[in-house]
Design an enzyme around this catalytic site. Structure first.
Site, PDB file in Angstrom:
ATOM      1  N   ARG A 270       8.466   2.831  12.966  1.00 56.47           N
ATOM      2  CA  ARG A 270       7.605   1.248  13.143  1.00 56.47           C
ATOM      3  C   ARG A 270       9.196   0.187  13.736  1.00 56.47           C
ATOM      4  O   ARG A 270       9.272  -0.480  14.330  1.00 56.47           O
ATOM      5  CB  ARG A 270       8.739   1.124  11.927  1.00 56.47           C
TER       6      ARG A 270
ATOM      7  N   PHE B 285       1.276  -1.359  -0.132  1.00 56.14           N
ATOM      8  CA  PHE B 285      -0.023   0.045   0.145  1.00 56.14           C
ATOM      9  C   PHE B 285       0.899   1.567  -0.329  1.00 56.14           C
ATOM     10  O   PHE B 285       2.172   1.337   0.747  1.00 56.14           O
ATOM     11  CB  PHE B 285      -1.015   0.207   0.776  1.00 56.14           C
ATOM     12  N   THR B 286       0.630   2.106  -0.816  1.00 57.45           N
ATOM     13  CA  THR B 286       0.800   3.603  -0.362  1.00 57.45           C
ATOM     14  C   THR B 286       0.207   4.819  -0.677  1.00 57.45           C
ATOM     15  O   THR B 286      -1.068   4.791  -1.666  1.00 57.45           O
ATOM     16  CB  THR B 286       1.977   3.691  -1.539  1.00 57.45           C
TER      17      THR B 286
ATOM     18  N   GLU C  31       4.143 -10.628   6.538  1.00 51.56           N
ATOM     19  CA  GLU C  31       4.533  -9.461   5.827  1.00 51.56           C
ATOM     20  C   GLU C  31       5.907 -10.187   5.043  1.00 51.56           C
ATOM     21  O   GLU C  31       6.417 -10.730   5.762  1.00 51.56           O
ATOM     22  CB  GLU C  31       4.632  -8.390   6.426  1.00 51.56           C
TER      23      GLU C  31
END
Length: 237
Positions: free
Chosen positions: A60, A24-25, A162
């Site tokens: 993150r 996603f961006t 991921e």
């Protein structure tokens, strides 16, 4: 694809029914990705005043803001739900999903996370064993995830598994840009066209509302209840 590969991972990827990676961006980043010819990490984007990212992205929980966080087969819809609700996204609410050549995950030192990258912090593993761990019969997290008889064979056991890939990733690795609606595709295509930045041949446009719906993604992964992924072109708009 160019550059060195982990040959064992590349062979495993070729054997698997995994079709692609997903990322996603914010749509606002598309012109910069196409102009630069690169898909960059949030650590790199933080140095670029043109880019759209949230300051919290640099915090993150996977501890690797220098990597590009991708998903296997389908995007992480649960991450997307959180990301689009961040304050930095309010003024730029439009997002896209990029589908990448799975060979990106064969770059040496790629890290594989059987759960989402934040939950796997400290336990992400490189190499073919790390990749296989994402497809284990059972993955233990906040709950136990198992591969039922209808589980999509190309998808990991945990829908949020991921991959932390080496950044930047070349534009040549992008196979498709996915939009939630035809209106969104028309708007972004028009913007890119005005900038003279229409993506090169080999990058498709796809309409798929399900790609932006965490429950549709979950059903596709766990029960092979697939949703539409429809090719789009400006000529048909």
């Amino acid at each position: 694809m160019t550059g060195p590969l982990d040959l064992a991972v590349a062979a495993e990827l070729a054997r698997m029914k995994l079709a692609r990676l997903a990322h996603f961006t914010p749509a606002r980043n598309l012109p910069h990705i196409i102009r630069d010819g690169l898909l960059r990490s949030v650590a790199d984007l933080a140095q670029d005043v043109r880019a759209c990212y949230s300051a919290t992205d640099l915090q993150r929980f996977d501890g690797r803001p220098d990597r590009l966080c991708c998903s296997l087969q389908y995007p992480n819809g649960f991450y997307f739900t959180i990301a689009k609700g961040r304050a930095a996204s309010v003024n730029y609410p439009d997002w896209t999903c990029l589908l990448l050549d799975k060979k990106v995950a064969a770059a040496p030192d790629t890290l594989f996370c059987p759960r989402n990258a934040a939950a796997s912090a400290g336990t992400a593993r490189p190499g073919v064993d790390g990749l296989r761990a994402c497809y284990a019969d059972t993955v233990v997290g906040q709950r136990v995830y198992t591969r039922g008889p209808n589980h999509d064979p190309g998808s990991p056991t945990d829908v949020q598994a991921e991959v932390l890939v080496i950044a930047p990733v070349s534009l040549s690795a992008i196979r498709a840009i996915v939009f939630p609606s035809e209106a969104a595709a028309e708007e972004e295509y028009g913007r890119l066209d005005r900038f003279g930045l229409v993506p090169p041949d080999g990058v498709d446009y796809v309409i798929s509302p399900g790609m932006f719906d965490k429950w549709a993604i979950t059903r596709a992964v766990q029960n092979s209840q697939y949703f539409s992924e429809t090719s789009w072109s400006p000529k048909a708009a």
